[in-house]
Design an enzyme around this catalytic site. Structure first.
Site, PDB file in Angstrom:
ATOM      1  N   GLY A 254      -9.574   3.759   6.558  1.00  0.00           N
ATOM      2  CA  GLY A 254      -9.301   5.164   6.821  1.00  0.00           C
ATOM      3  C   GLY A 254      -7.849   5.457   7.205  1.00  0.00           C
ATOM      4  O   GLY A 254      -7.356   6.542   6.941  1.00  0.00           O
ATOM      5  N   PHE A 255      -7.189   4.483   7.801  1.00  0.00           N
ATOM      6  CA  PHE A 255      -5.835   4.738   8.294  1.00  0.00           C
ATOM      7  C   PHE A 255      -4.958   3.495   8.153  1.00  0.00           C
ATOM      8  O   PHE A 255      -5.455   2.372   8.298  1.00  0.00           O
ATOM      9  CB  PHE A 255      -5.872   5.135   9.774  1.00  0.00           C
ATOM     10  N   GLY A 256      -3.677   3.729   7.913  1.00  0.00           N
ATOM     11  CA  GLY A 256      -2.704   2.642   7.957  1.00  0.00           C
ATOM     12  C   GLY A 256      -2.318   2.388   9.408  1.00  0.00           C
ATOM     13  O   GLY A 256      -2.649   3.176  10.304  1.00  0.00           O
ATOM     14  N   GLY A 257      -1.636   1.287   9.630  1.00  0.00           N
ATOM     15  CA  GLY A 257      -1.044   1.036  10.946  1.00  0.00           C
ATOM     16  C   GLY A 257      -1.998   0.596  12.042  1.00  0.00           C
ATOM     17  O   GLY A 257      -1.655   0.703  13.224  1.00  0.00           O
TER      18      GLY A 257
ATOM     19  N   ASP B  12      -4.738   3.678  -2.160  1.00  0.00           N
ATOM     20  CA  ASP B  12      -5.888   3.969  -1.302  1.00  0.00           C
ATOM     21  C   ASP B  12      -6.395   5.391  -1.512  1.00  0.00           C
ATOM     22  O   ASP B  12      -5.690   6.352  -1.200  1.00  0.00           O
ATOM     23  CB  ASP B  12      -5.475   3.821   0.169  1.00  0.00           C
TER      24      ASP B  12
ATOM     25  N   ASP C 179      -6.977  -6.559   3.523  1.00  0.00           N
ATOM     26  CA  ASP C 179      -6.346  -5.249   3.691  1.00  0.00           C
ATOM     27  C   ASP C 179      -6.467  -4.766   5.128  1.00  0.00           C
ATOM     28  O   ASP C 179      -7.575  -4.586   5.639  1.00  0.00           O
ATOM     29  CB  ASP C 179      -7.066  -4.275   2.732  1.00  0.00           C
ATOM     30  N   GLY C 180      -5.297  -4.563   5.775  1.00  0.00           N
ATOM     31  CA  GLY C 180      -5.276  -3.957   7.103  1.00  0.00           C
ATOM     32  C   GLY C 180      -4.593  -4.840   8.128  1.00  0.00           C
ATOM     33  O   GLY C 180      -5.014  -5.980   8.353  1.00  0.00           O
TER      34      GLY C 180
ATOM     35  N   MET D 209     -11.903  -6.182   4.410  1.00  0.00           N
ATOM     36  CA  MET D 209     -11.189  -5.235   5.279  1.00  0.00           C
ATOM     37  C   MET D 209     -10.944  -5.890   6.637  1.00  0.00           C
ATOM     38  O   MET D 209     -11.884  -6.340   7.297  1.00  0.00           O
ATOM     39  CB  MET D 209     -11.998  -3.953   5.466  1.00  0.00           C
TER      40      MET D 209
ATOM     41  N   MET E 242     -12.181   4.457  -1.136  1.00  0.00           N
ATOM     42  CA  MET E 242     -12.936   4.647   0.106  1.00  0.00           C
ATOM     43  C   MET E 242     -13.629   5.997  -0.022  1.00  0.00           C
ATOM     44  O   MET E 242     -13.297   6.963   0.666  1.00  0.00           O
ATOM     45  CB  MET E 242     -11.977   4.602   1.299  1.00  0.00           C
TER      46      MET E 242
ATOM     47  N   GLY F  28       0.863  -2.180   4.194  1.00  0.00           N
ATOM     48  CA  GLY F  28       1.358  -0.815   4.136  1.00  0.00           C
ATOM     49  C   GLY F  28       2.454  -0.568   5.145  1.00  0.00           C
ATOM     50  O   GLY F  28       3.642  -0.616   4.821  1.00  0.00           O
ATOM     51  N   SER F  29       2.055  -0.328   6.398  1.00  0.00           N
ATOM     52  CA  SER F  29       3.055   0.036   7.408  1.00  0.00           C
ATOM     53  C   SER F  29       4.066  -1.082   7.658  1.00  0.00           C
ATOM     54  O   SER F  29       5.245  -0.808   7.900  1.00  0.00           O
ATOM     55  CB  SER F  29       2.364   0.434   8.712  1.00  0.00           C
TER      56      SER F  29
ATOM     57  N   HIS G 206      -1.029  -1.191  -4.335  1.00  0.00           N
ATOM     58  CA  HIS G 206      -2.318  -0.899  -3.713  1.00  0.00           C
ATOM     59  C   HIS G 206      -2.399   0.609  -3.473  1.00  0.00           C
ATOM     60  O   HIS G 206      -1.548   1.202  -2.803  1.00  0.00           O
ATOM     61  CB  HIS G 206      -2.445  -1.659  -2.391  1.00  0.00           C
TER      62      HIS G 206
ATOM     63  N   HIS H  77      -8.145   1.183  -4.473  1.00  0.00           N
ATOM     64  CA  HIS H  77      -9.163   0.920  -3.438  1.00  0.00           C
ATOM     65  C   HIS H  77      -9.846   2.241  -3.121  1.00  0.00           C
ATOM     66  O   HIS H  77      -9.256   3.123  -2.491  1.00  0.00           O
ATOM     67  CB  HIS H  77      -8.444   0.335  -2.210  1.00  0.00           C
TER      68      HIS H  77
ATOM     69  N   MET I 214      -9.140   8.149  -0.352  1.00  0.00           N
ATOM     70  CA  MET I 214     -10.071   8.456   0.752  1.00  0.00           C
ATOM     71  C   MET I 214     -10.604   9.872   0.565  1.00  0.00           C
ATOM     72  O   MET I 214      -9.824  10.787   0.281  1.00  0.00           O
ATOM     73  CB  MET I 214      -9.331   8.387   2.087  1.00  0.00           C
TER      74      MET I 214
ATOM     75  N   SER J 275       0.840  -1.201   0.000  1.00  0.00           N
ATOM     76  CA  SER J 275       0.000   0.000   0.000  1.00  0.00           C
ATOM     77  C   SER J 275       0.874   1.249   0.000  1.00  0.00           C
ATOM     78  O   SER J 275       1.604   1.513   0.962  1.00  0.00           O
ATOM     79  CB  SER J 275      -0.905  -0.001   1.225  1.00  0.00           C
TER      80      SER J 275
HETATM   81  C1  DX5 Z   1      -6.768   1.351   5.225  1.00  0.00           C
HETATM   82  C2  DX5 Z   1      -6.219   1.109   3.843  1.00  0.00           C
HETATM   83  C3  DX5 Z   1      -5.104   0.182   3.809  1.00  0.00           C
HETATM   84  C4  DX5 Z   1      -3.860   0.622   4.553  1.00  0.00           C
HETATM   85  C5  DX5 Z   1      -3.294  -0.609   5.166  1.00  0.00           C
HETATM   86  O1  DX5 Z   1      -7.933   2.074   5.148  1.00  0.00           O
HETATM   87  O2  DX5 Z   1      -7.231   0.616   2.996  1.00  0.00           O
HETATM   88  O3  DX5 Z   1      -4.763  -0.195   2.472  1.00  0.00           O
HETATM   89  O4  DX5 Z   1      -2.899   1.243   3.754  1.00  0.00           O
HETATM   90  O5  DX5 Z   1      -2.298  -0.247   6.026  1.00  0.00           O
HETATM   91  P1  DX5 Z   1      -1.615  -1.284   7.033  1.00  0.00           P
HETATM   92  O6  DX5 Z   1      -1.026  -2.384   6.206  1.00  0.00           O
HETATM   93  O7  DX5 Z   1      -0.584  -0.414   7.709  1.00  0.00           O
HETATM   94  O8  DX5 Z   1      -2.692  -1.762   7.961  1.00  0.00           O
HETATM   95 ZN    ZN Z   2      -6.663  -0.272   1.047  1.00  0.00          ZN
END
Ligand code: DX5
Ligand code: ZN
Length: 216
Positions: free
Chosen positions: A142-145, A35, A175-176, A137, A68, A197-198, A33, A66, A37, A8
């Site tokens: 909404g957020f990574g990590g 994202d 994802d997530g 999901m 959102m 992602g993270s 990937h 993706h 938003m 991501s």
């Molecule tokens: C969250 C995103 C994810 C995000 C995942 O809303 O859709 O794609 O980047 O991040 P990690 O892998 O850090 O959970």
């Molecule tokens: Zn995503």
């Protein structure tokens, strides 16, 4: 099929997008990937068309976009033009989901539908045969990590059953909160594509982390 890895770019260094895109190009990752938003469907704003175009300019692998966002059907052609290869919309954002899926395919992209953690997989029964991808999901979008929601494992098994039962060909993406531990369980449960992602970008060696996820 060996599973696919879709890093991501939400977690990349936006001041060095080209460098991070080249890293993914050179790695064993399969997709990018991406994202998007809108600050309405989710409580965060990421980026839009100019950034996707910039990624596309350098990426040598498919863009797995993706969305959102509210009203994703309104922007299908614009995302195609920006460079999306796979376009995933949220079930919760689409009152006319069937029409939106058809328009994604008519625009020449692969069509995916994402399910929030609370959304039952049975709701996809009437469109599963039309889908190229189902995105489960494993965090609230909404957020990574964020921390992995364990119930996603059950949903992966359930959607796998629905796909097999209906003779559909959709891939299952998750994802997530994906790391080596949750990733391994997801593959065992039937996931085909892992987003990370993270875990990738916060690691000392993202290329190696991608290879570790790929070689699980
Ligand atoms: C969250 C995103 C994810 C995000 C995942 O809303 O859709 O794609 O980047 O991040 P990690 O892998 O850090 O959970
Ligand atoms: Zn995503």
């Amino acid at each position: 099929m060996a599973h696919l890895i879709s890093p991501s770019v939400l977690s990349c260094d936006f001041a060095n997008i080209q460098r991070d895109v080249e890293m993914i190009n050179q790695s064993t990752a399969d997709w990018f990937h991406v994202d998007v938003m809108d600050g309405v469907f989710v409580p965060n704003i990421s980026f839009g068309f100019p950034v996707i175009e910039a990624i596309k300019k350098h990426a040598t692998k498919p863009l797995d976009v993706h969305l959102m966002i509210e009203n994703p059907g309104q922007y299908v052609d614009a995302f195609k033009k920006a460079g999306a290869d796979i376009l995933t919309v949220h079930y919760e954002a689409c009152p006319h989901l069937h029409r939106t899926i058809q328009s994604i395919k008519e625009a020449g992209m692969q069509a995916g539908v994402a399910l929030n953690p609370h959304t039952n997989i049975d709701l996809l029964a009437n469109v599963i045969a039309d889908l190229d991808l189902v995105l489960i999901m494993s965090v609230n979008p909404g957020f990574g990590g964020q921390k992995f929601i364990q119930n996603a494992l059950t949903k992966v098994k359930q959607i796998k059953e629905l796909i097999l039962k209906s003779g559909a060909k959709a891939l299952i993406e998750v994802d997530g909160g994906v790391n080596l531990e949750t990733g391994k369980k997801l593959i065992e449960a039937g996931a085909d594509v892992l987003v990370a992602g993270s875990f990738v970008f916060n690691s000392g060696n993202p290329t190696k982390t991608i290879a570790d996820l790929k070689n699980m």
